[in-house]
Design an enzyme around this catalytic site. Structure first.
Site, PDB file in Angstrom:
ATOM      1  N   TRP A   1       0.796  -1.112  -0.053  1.00  0.00           N
ATOM      2  CA  TRP A   1       0.173  -0.009  -0.068  1.00  0.00           C
ATOM      3  C   TRP A   1       0.719   1.308   0.133  1.00  0.00           C
ATOM      4  O   TRP A   1       1.960   1.369   0.801  1.00  0.00           O
ATOM      5  CB  TRP A   1      -0.862   0.031   1.224  1.00  0.00           C
ATOM      6  CG  TRP A   1      -1.626   1.352   1.366  1.00  0.00           C
ATOM      7  CD1 TRP A   1      -2.780   1.795   0.709  1.00  0.00           C
ATOM      8  CD2 TRP A   1      -1.093   2.388   2.158  1.00  0.00           C
ATOM      9  NE1 TRP A   1      -2.947   3.006   1.167  1.00  0.00           N
ATOM     10  CE2 TRP A   1      -2.200   3.310   2.163  1.00  0.00           C
ATOM     11  CE3 TRP A   1      -0.392   2.615   3.129  1.00  0.00           C
ATOM     12  CZ2 TRP A   1      -2.284   4.653   2.712  1.00  0.00           C
ATOM     13  CZ3 TRP A   1      -0.190   3.914   3.927  1.00  0.00           C
ATOM     14  CH2 TRP A   1      -1.262   4.868   3.528  1.00  0.00           C
TER      15      TRP A   1
ATOM     16  N   GLU B   1      -3.320  -3.011  -2.200  1.00  0.00           N
ATOM     17  CA  GLU B   1      -4.498  -2.381  -1.270  1.00  0.00           C
ATOM     18  C   GLU B   1      -4.524  -0.843  -1.842  1.00  0.00           C
ATOM     19  O   GLU B   1      -3.862   0.140  -1.900  1.00  0.00           O
ATOM     20  CB  GLU B   1      -3.803  -2.390   0.088  1.00  0.00           C
ATOM     21  CG  GLU B   1      -5.097  -1.512   1.011  1.00  0.00           C
ATOM     22  CD  GLU B   1      -4.397  -1.596   2.588  1.00  0.00           C
ATOM     23  OE1 GLU B   1      -5.113  -1.377   3.247  1.00  0.00           O
ATOM     24  OE2 GLU B   1      -3.496  -2.022   3.003  1.00  0.00           O
TER      25      GLU B   1
ATOM     26  N   LYS C   1      -7.074   2.954  -1.550  1.00  0.00           N
ATOM     27  CA  LYS C   1      -7.475   3.720  -0.640  1.00  0.00           C
ATOM     28  C   LYS C   1      -8.274   4.907  -1.179  1.00  0.00           C
ATOM     29  O   LYS C   1      -8.131   5.100  -2.221  1.00  0.00           O
ATOM     30  CB  LYS C   1      -6.537   4.228   0.307  1.00  0.00           C
ATOM     31  CG  LYS C   1      -6.824   4.880   1.632  1.00  0.00           C
ATOM     32  CD  LYS C   1      -5.867   5.268   2.702  1.00  0.00           C
ATOM     33  CE  LYS C   1      -6.116   5.780   3.909  1.00  0.00           C
ATOM     34  NZ  LYS C   1      -5.285   5.855   5.037  1.00  0.00           N
TER      35      LYS C   1
ATOM     36  N   ASP D   1      -9.452  -3.056   2.626  1.00  0.00           N
ATOM     37  CA  ASP D   1      -9.381  -2.646   3.907  1.00  0.00           C
ATOM     38  C   ASP D   1     -10.934  -2.177   4.291  1.00  0.00           C
ATOM     39  O   ASP D   1     -11.371  -1.148   3.347  1.00  0.00           O
ATOM     40  CB  ASP D   1      -8.433  -1.600   3.940  1.00  0.00           C
ATOM     41  CG  ASP D   1      -8.277  -1.079   5.491  1.00  0.00           C
ATOM     42  OD1 ASP D   1      -9.294  -0.710   6.361  1.00  0.00           O
ATOM     43  OD2 ASP D   1      -7.162  -0.995   5.995  1.00  0.00           O
TER      44      ASP D   1
ATOM     45  N   HIS E   1     -11.510   1.556   3.906  1.00  0.00           N
ATOM     46  CA  HIS E   1     -11.040   2.328   2.625  1.00  0.00           C
ATOM     47  C   HIS E   1     -11.773   2.691   1.721  1.00  0.00           C
ATOM     48  O   HIS E   1     -11.638   2.466   0.463  1.00  0.00           O
ATOM     49  CB  HIS E   1      -9.726   1.633   2.246  1.00  0.00           C
ATOM     50  CG  HIS E   1      -8.629   1.724   3.081  1.00  0.00           C
ATOM     51  ND1 HIS E   1      -7.237   1.254   2.481  1.00  0.00           N
ATOM     52  CD2 HIS E   1      -8.340   2.143   4.263  1.00  0.00           C
ATOM     53  CE1 HIS E   1      -6.178   1.479   3.424  1.00  0.00           C
ATOM     54  NE2 HIS E   1      -7.028   1.932   4.654  1.00  0.00           N
TER      55      HIS E   1
ATOM     56  N   HIS F   1      -8.403  -6.469   5.448  1.00  0.00           N
ATOM     57  CA  HIS F   1      -7.861  -5.861   6.593  1.00  0.00           C
ATOM     58  C   HIS F   1      -9.085  -5.305   7.201  1.00  0.00           C
ATOM     59  O   HIS F   1      -9.847  -4.365   7.044  1.00  0.00           O
ATOM     60  CB  HIS F   1      -6.947  -4.605   6.303  1.00  0.00           C
ATOM     61  CG  HIS F   1      -5.619  -4.884   5.958  1.00  0.00           C
ATOM     62  ND1 HIS F   1      -4.746  -3.839   5.749  1.00  0.00           N
ATOM     63  CD2 HIS F   1      -4.836  -6.118   5.807  1.00  0.00           C
ATOM     64  CE1 HIS F   1      -3.520  -4.640   5.308  1.00  0.00           C
ATOM     65  NE2 HIS F   1      -3.608  -5.938   5.761  1.00  0.00           N
TER      66      HIS F   1
ATOM     67  N   ASP G   1     -11.564   6.940   7.689  1.00  0.00           N
ATOM     68  CA  ASP G   1     -10.901   5.508   8.010  1.00  0.00           C
ATOM     69  C   ASP G   1     -10.268   5.945   9.188  1.00  0.00           C
ATOM     70  O   ASP G   1      -8.903   6.083   9.230  1.00  0.00           O
ATOM     71  CB  ASP G   1      -9.940   5.551   6.725  1.00  0.00           C
ATOM     72  CG  ASP G   1      -9.068   4.304   7.142  1.00  0.00           C
ATOM     73  OD1 ASP G   1      -9.229   3.294   8.063  1.00  0.00           O
ATOM     74  OD2 ASP G   1      -7.760   4.127   6.485  1.00  0.00           O
TER      75      ASP G   1
ATOM     76  N   ASP H   1      -9.756   3.849  12.032  1.00  0.00           N
ATOM     77  CA  ASP H   1      -8.786   2.641  12.430  1.00  0.00           C
ATOM     78  C   ASP H   1      -9.471   2.246  13.723  1.00  0.00           C
ATOM     79  O   ASP H   1      -8.643   2.012  14.654  1.00  0.00           O
ATOM     80  CB  ASP H   1      -7.522   2.599  12.141  1.00  0.00           C
ATOM     81  CG  ASP H   1      -7.012   2.594  10.887  1.00  0.00           C
ATOM     82  OD1 ASP H   1      -7.372   1.599  10.177  1.00  0.00           O
ATOM     83  OD2 ASP H   1      -6.488   3.303  10.166  1.00  0.00           O
TER      84      ASP H   1
ATOM     85  N   ASP I   1      -6.457  -4.518  10.835  1.00  0.00           N
ATOM     86  CA  ASP I   1      -5.618  -3.206  10.820  1.00  0.00           C
ATOM     87  C   ASP I   1      -6.352  -2.303  11.442  1.00  0.00           C
ATOM     88  O   ASP I   1      -6.825  -1.487  10.674  1.00  0.00           O
ATOM     89  CB  ASP I   1      -5.598  -3.227   9.515  1.00  0.00           C
ATOM     90  CG  ASP I   1      -4.528  -1.793   8.787  1.00  0.00           C
ATOM     91  OD1 ASP I   1      -4.057  -1.167   9.621  1.00  0.00           O
ATOM     92  OD2 ASP I   1      -4.622  -1.518   7.606  1.00  0.00           O
TER      93      ASP I   1
END
Length: 417
Positions: A186, A225, A227, A258, A261, A285, A293, A295, A325
């Site tokens: 990524w 990956e 985003k 992800d 994302h 992820h 995003d 997390d 993640d």
């Protein structure tokens, strides 16, 4: 009545209840036992690593400053093993390149070698934990807003060399552990405001990737990956979802999805069945986006449950890699590991316990009322009693019993850092 006896009794009742709708709980537990999550090393220290200890760049950020974060390689390993002791099953560890064992010396990213991860490979082998890997394009003087898509050939070549070396490290990890190392790729490349060169940067990224992936390795797997955006890079992302799906489909690579994302209204679960028709495998992820995003720690919400159900419905447990993640620095970091990992496993268990055969029978015969009714009733089937038995069989705390254990570790270890 002793707790173990209560768990056993509840499990037996649950098994009978599931059998009534055609579900074999023992078979579900056997499948869950064989699913290894890839735990993310960066939850231990807020994505700091051991290279420079500088601030994060590249459109990502960690929020919070909870005391007790890991400060060195020994503390990272100690915390990972402590977290794993509360998570049922056998799991993997995903390393970012900046977590190499550099022996106190500065090793620039275009000079990194397998020897810098020798101690990790030994440690993983001693603790029965297989390794996955990630190149690291952010938080470096040469990262800026563009790395592999940078018009400056010198900068572009630096990151090409870095990523090639990361693939060589992943290959050595896979060879040593006798199991493919999954390496995720990524980069944050993008623009804060409007660009009039979308095609140019994507052409550069494609060219860079083709150079990076030119050498074939038998003991590792490449993932790409996407985003949507990063902080400071809101208007344009070079490596978008469309870009990487097209790239992976034409280059036989794995796509990483992800869960943070994508746009808030997108269903990541819905993407699996399409991707698996055209690419060999998918990497997940799993995190919890809140507005963007951010997390947050994974929880047992509808999005994670839908994702796990789709894996099972696609019969793709052997084609989907599941990694975590997130990096929440606002709460106890070991607790964050355990909550997120167990939540993901709970969702997987519910997916494995779904009365899928009967549901598909209803659908095939156009009995749509029956299908919807059983989908609703399945939500309240006693999956939690099966989960408790899974924890008991794996000798990890059942229910909330891990909370005082983590509090004790904090009092005795992390609070003294």
């Amino acid at each position: 009545m002793e707790k173990e006896t209560l768990i056993q009794k509840a499990y037996e009742i649950a098994a009978e209840r599931y059998a009534a709708v055609g579900v074999d709980v023992e078979a579900a537990l056997a499948k869950l036992q064989n699913i290894s999550l890839s735990l993310h090393c960066w939850q231990t220290d807020d994505v700091t690593g051991f290279e420079s200890g500088g601030e994060l760049t590249g459109g990502i950020q960690t929020t919070g400053n909870y005391p007790g974060k890991a400060r060195n390689i020994e503390e990272v390993r100690q915390d990972i093993l402590k977290a794993a002791s509360y998570i049922p099953g056998t799991h993997r560890l995903s390393l970012h390149e900046i977590y190499g064992d550099f022996g106190g010396q500065f090793v620039d990213r275009d000079q990194v070698e397998p020897k810098h991860f020798e101690s990790w490979m030994q440690w993983a082998g001693e603790n029965g934990m297989k390794l996955d890997f990630n190149s690291t394009s952010f938080s470096h003087p040469k990262s800026g807003n563009l790395t592999l898509a940078n018009p400056d050939k010198g900068i572009r070549d630096f990151w090409i060399e870095h990523t090639k070396r990361c693939r060589a490290i992943a290959e050595e990890m896979g060879k040593r552990q006798g199991n493919p190392c999954v390496m995720n790729f990524w980069v944050h490349d993008g623009s804060k405001d409007i660009t009039v060169n979308r095609m140019k940067y994507r052409a550069l990224l494609k060219e860079s990737l083709d150079s990076i992936f030119a050498e074939e390795y038998p003991h590792m797997r490449d993932c790409v990956e996407s985003k949507v955006f990063g902080i400071g890079l809101e208007s344009y992302t070079v490596g978008s979802n469309d870009f990487y799906i097209a790239y992976a489909a034409t280059r036989n690579k794995i796509v990483t999805l992800d869960t943070g994302h994508f746009h808030p209204t997108e269903s990541v679960a819905d993407k699996l069945s399409s991707l698996l028709l055209y690419i060999p495998e998918v990497m997940l992820h799993v995190s919890r986006p809140v507005r963007w995003d951010s997390d947050h720690v994974t929880i047992m919400n509808d999005e994670t449950l839908d994702l796990c159900k789709e894996i099972v419905r696609c019969d793709a447990l052997d084609r989907v890699h599941i990694g975590l993640d997130y990096f929440d620095a606002s709460i106890n970091r070991i607790g964050a590991y355990v909550i997120g990992s167990r939540a993901t496993q709970k969702c997987l268990l519910q997916a494995l316990l779904e009365p899928l055969d009967r549901l598909r029978e209803y659908e095939a015969s156009d009995r749509l009322f029956e299908r919807l009714a059983l989908l609703e009733e399945a939500k309240s089937l006693p999956w939690n009693a099966v989960w408790d038995m899974f924890c008991l069989k794996n000798n990890v705390p059942v229910g909330e019993d891990f909370i005082p254990e983590i509090e004790k570790y904090e009092a005795e270890v992390t609070s003294k850092r």
